[in-house]
Scaffold this motif. Sequence first.
Motif, PDB file in Angstrom:
ATOM      1  N   PHE A 190      -1.440  -0.450  10.183  1.00 52.86           N
ATOM      2  CA  PHE A 190      -0.399  -1.415  10.398  1.00 52.86           C
ATOM      3  C   PHE A 190       0.156  -1.289  11.928  1.00 52.86           C
ATOM      4  N   GLY A 191       0.684  -2.182  12.373  1.00 50.92           N
ATOM      5  CA  GLY A 191       1.401  -2.085  13.770  1.00 50.92           C
ATOM      6  C   GLY A 191       0.285  -2.113  15.144  1.00 50.92           C
ATOM      7  N   MET A 192      -1.047  -1.420  14.600  1.00 53.92           N
ATOM      8  CA  MET A 192      -1.903  -1.404  15.563  1.00 53.92           C
ATOM      9  C   MET A 192      -2.371  -2.919  16.080  1.00 53.92           C
ATOM     10  N   ARG A 193      -2.451  -3.098  17.384  1.00 60.34           N
ATOM     11  CA  ARG A 193      -2.846  -4.337  17.965  1.00 60.34           C
ATOM     12  C   ARG A 193      -4.257  -4.285  17.797  1.00 60.34           C
ATOM     13  N   SER A 194      -4.864  -5.696  17.650  1.00 59.50           N
ATOM     14  CA  SER A 194      -6.150  -5.948  17.902  1.00 59.50           C
ATOM     15  C   SER A 194      -7.257  -5.071  17.462  1.00 59.50           C
ATOM     16  N   ASP A 195      -7.056  -4.531  16.150  1.00 58.87           N
ATOM     17  CA  ASP A 195      -8.198  -4.039  15.328  1.00 58.87           C
ATOM     18  C   ASP A 195      -9.408  -4.858  15.149  1.00 58.87           C
TER      19      ASP A 195
ATOM     20  N   LYS B 249       0.898  -1.211   0.212  1.00 58.86           N
ATOM     21  CA  LYS B 249      -0.008  -0.127  -0.009  1.00 58.86           C
ATOM     22  C   LYS B 249       0.888   1.275   0.202  1.00 58.86           C
TER      23      LYS B 249
ATOM     24  N   GLY C  77       0.264  10.838   4.033  1.00 59.16           N
ATOM     25  CA  GLY C  77      -0.121  11.610   5.511  1.00 59.16           C
ATOM     26  C   GLY C  77      -1.635  11.393   5.953  1.00 59.16           C
ATOM     27  N   ASN C  78      -2.278  11.333   4.995  1.00 56.19           N
ATOM     28  CA  ASN C  78      -3.790  11.378   5.257  1.00 56.19           C
ATOM     29  C   ASN C  78      -4.248   9.832   5.595  1.00 56.19           C
ATOM     30  N   MET C  79      -3.644   9.004   5.467  1.00 57.86           N
ATOM     31  CA  MET C  79      -4.027   7.655   5.609  1.00 57.86           C
ATOM     32  C   MET C  79      -4.057   7.115   6.914  1.00 57.86           C
ATOM     33  N   PRO C  80      -5.129   6.756   7.683  1.00 58.26           N
ATOM     34  CA  PRO C  80      -4.898   6.340   8.922  1.00 58.26           C
ATOM     35  C   PRO C  80      -4.265   4.936   8.722  1.00 58.26           C
ATOM     36  N   ASN C  81      -3.296   4.821   9.483  1.00 57.58           N
ATOM     37  CA  ASN C  81      -2.440   3.652   9.308  1.00 57.58           C
ATOM     38  C   ASN C  81      -2.656   2.649  10.412  1.00 57.58           C
TER      39      ASN C  81
ATOM     40  N   LEU D 138      -6.897  -9.702   5.145  1.00 53.97           N
ATOM     41  CA  LEU D 138      -6.915 -10.448   3.704  1.00 53.97           C
ATOM     42  C   LEU D 138      -7.396 -11.952   3.811  1.00 53.97           C
TER      43      LEU D 138
ATOM     44  N   TYR E 281      -2.453  -7.253   8.748  1.00 55.03           N
ATOM     45  CA  TYR E 281      -2.528  -6.498   7.638  1.00 55.03           C
ATOM     46  C   TYR E 281      -3.829  -6.488   7.054  1.00 55.03           C
TER      47      TYR E 281
ATOM     48  N   LEU F 264       2.045   4.778   1.217  1.00 55.58           N
ATOM     49  CA  LEU F 264       1.792   5.588   2.394  1.00 55.58           C
ATOM     50  C   LEU F 264       1.512   7.015   2.064  1.00 55.58           C
TER      51      LEU F 264
END
Lengths: 452, 86, 348
Positions: free
Chosen positions: A22-27, A12, A16-20, A386, A361, A14
């Motif tokens: 990746f790396g966030m736990r437990s969405d 993807k 600045g506007n895109m909420p990221n 995915l 991801y 990257l």
Amino acid sequence: MEKLRYERPLIKRLDGNMPNKFGMRSDYTPKTHIEGVAVKDLIKKYGSPLFVISERQIRENIRKARKAFETRYPRVQFAWSYKTNYLDAVCRTFHQEGSWAEVVSGFEYDKALHNGVEGSKIIFNGPDKSSADLEKAINNNSLIHIDHLDELYKIQELSKKQNKTVRVAIRVNMDTGIYPMWDRFGFNYENGQAWTAINKIMQSETLELVGLHTHIGTFMLSPNAYATAAYKLAELARNIRLKYNHEINYIDMGGGFASHNTLKGAYLPGTDISPSINEFAEAITTALINSDFPQNKLPLLILETGRALIDDTAFLLGSVITNKRLSDGRRSTILDIGVNILFTSFWYDHKITPAQPFTQYTEDTVLYGPLCMNIDVVRENINLPLLNNGEHLVVHNVGAYNMTQWMQFITLRPRVVMIDMEHKVHVIRDNETLKSLLDLEHVPDHLTKFDL
Amino acid sequence: MKINKHIAVSDSGFVFNPVTGESFTANPMGIEIIEMLKKEQTVEEIHAAVLDKYHTDNTTVEKDVAEFFELLKNFSLIDRHETTEN
Amino acid sequence: MKRPKIRIGVTGLNAIDNPGPGVPVIRGLLEAKSFDAHIIGLAYESLEPGIYMHDLVNKTYQIPYPSAGTDQLIDRLEYIQEKEHLDVIIPNFDAELYSFIKLSPRLKKMGIHTFLPTMEQFDERLKVNLPEFGEKYGIHVPKSEVIYQVSDHKKHMEKLGWPVVVKGKYYDAGIAYNADQLTGYFNKISAKWGLPIILQEFAHGTEYNVTGLGDGHGNTISAVPMRKQYITDKGKAWGGIAITDEKLLNLTRKFIKETKWRGAFELELMKNKKGQFYLLEINPRIPAWVYLAVGVGQNIPEAYVNLAMGKEVDAFETFESGKMFVRYSWDMIVNLSDFEKISTLGEL
């Protein structure tokens, strides 16, 4: 060596506007089991798609709702709203928990009788009650909620003919400060229609005014609107007391409490903004207790709550048919769940989770149903892990309206199972077959044969 | 199929193209394939490597890898001239 | 005496042309005399400038958008709390306040203090409720109407008159001089922020703002009025001057006393030709120009943190007049590896 779980390659851009994510736990957490039964096993045994209802959750919801009202108010009665979900197993679970039946058609009325509900515990609402329906309801001593003047006259006529006193209430619509105002049902409070109807009933010898009913809207997020409605009904009851020295037996506040679904276009999710049943109970009971009813003569409070009691008890399981990239670069996933069985996807952004573990991801995805129709969109945009072909998904909060508004369109309707308190699975509605449809059809003789 | 050789790839999945100034993130499978491309492995070799290591099937891999290459092309991470020669 | 160390999480690090209040709040906190602030940034997007200001922010974590729901937010905050042991969080965005107010009892159990308005106060000051608010507390507000369909505006235009201000539920506004423009704003704003849309009478006059802090018992801890001197095309002040208008201060004290306001706020007001003030909007948070208040002697962020920590805080009685702020922009040089870290790991 055991092979690893496959995940399709993803890259993807990257910015600045895109909420990221990746790396966030437990969405998300995968929904692998429902009431202790594996989603995988349910689909294997009963097919995909599949509706799954939790009996435990139904009982827990109605008990919690009863407690919310009964701890605040001395006399409370719930009536199960058949149109929300009229599968017999569902209705009977509510009836076992003490709920009466609330129906809006001759068909629903018959279904309530078939389920063994006594006529006097059936509330008959709605604008379309035929003479035959009304006669039956009068004979069974049911509570008839009058929607319009023609119906009032019709009931009066029938009651005279049958020489029976009929227990009636009127449905009142009113301005409670919410939009849209449901003024198409019942008699309006502000312009005096409701008071006129009440006077006509009070002057009739065969009609007994036992209650006042309102139903201010659907998916209501404001408990205060109910307080306003309760005050207005109490005001009508006071006028009846003053003019006729007649005490009504009950106030029926209808339904409409929001569930935890997220309405399309809402900024915050339903889980955050939908008031709890306690907040609705507090608003309604406070209004009634503070009104002019004599403390020893508080009317019975009837609630026809549907959605808020059933939505979170049911899940719709489905599978991925294929993944596709659209011409504009967006990812799309086609499921075997379509709008034909998930009618509520027209109103909600349903919560949808994979039924198996996944990585963090994710990709923005359009979820399509299997119908060969452009309207078949389950989610216009959802950030999903995915998924591979054949993997399973779970749609949450589907208990209300789907199993009554679903369509037999293009394909057949799937099974519905209920998981009981002991985690045992019961089929409570079979899947349709070609035969179930052909049984209703008739081909004229001259059309039976053709040569191609 | 040749990946632009200036592309920097880090373990965290961060992909940076110093020529265009664009940055990307990729999942581990994406990174693995980019690394294979950097080693100039052929498409067939990539398919075989994925099939060997992961629980999947040939059709899925072929489809997904082809689509991934499309994305790489769109993002100008694969040199267009070289790909047309291939 | 050694100052206690307080660990504070701050959002709104987007010090851009339409700036969030985070960075000026942090400057106030770092200048606090009563404690030694350790700042943890909480960011939504990887290009929020505050993330890269290492002299102001010790570490930044990405947090999920409010639209993802409080369940996800609390999960993320639990993770952050394990590592950072925050004492206080100062949320600075309108759109996130609902979530933080809702979560504040759970945050308290985790040891994180907040100092936010109550849910009732938060709801009451919503734009859609402003007319009732004005009536209840005896404060002048412009006439406004809530509409759900663009055609509904016709019923109200006689009363409101052209031009009319078209406002979103949370954010965004435009001034429409005719029905076409109104339709344009209605569609644009409702697509982003949902329904309803608020039509507000266009108030002519000079715009004033007040920032302040209420203790939740009706007492004014701080109040600093400001007149915007230069307004950007986004409607933000690029320069403003602290003023000592008693009428404005009294109105602010009345607002705090009547509502028992808890926490920080910004009042947006309009003064008409007759000298009357109209309340246009109440923002239930610290404004981006708060550093002016710090600069004239009322360190609102410091007092906020002390109130959150349950300390007795003396009200600021005076402030220096004759001071102004002029905003400026500043280009930082950032290593790509920093951008990589926040983008891929969500922490920096």
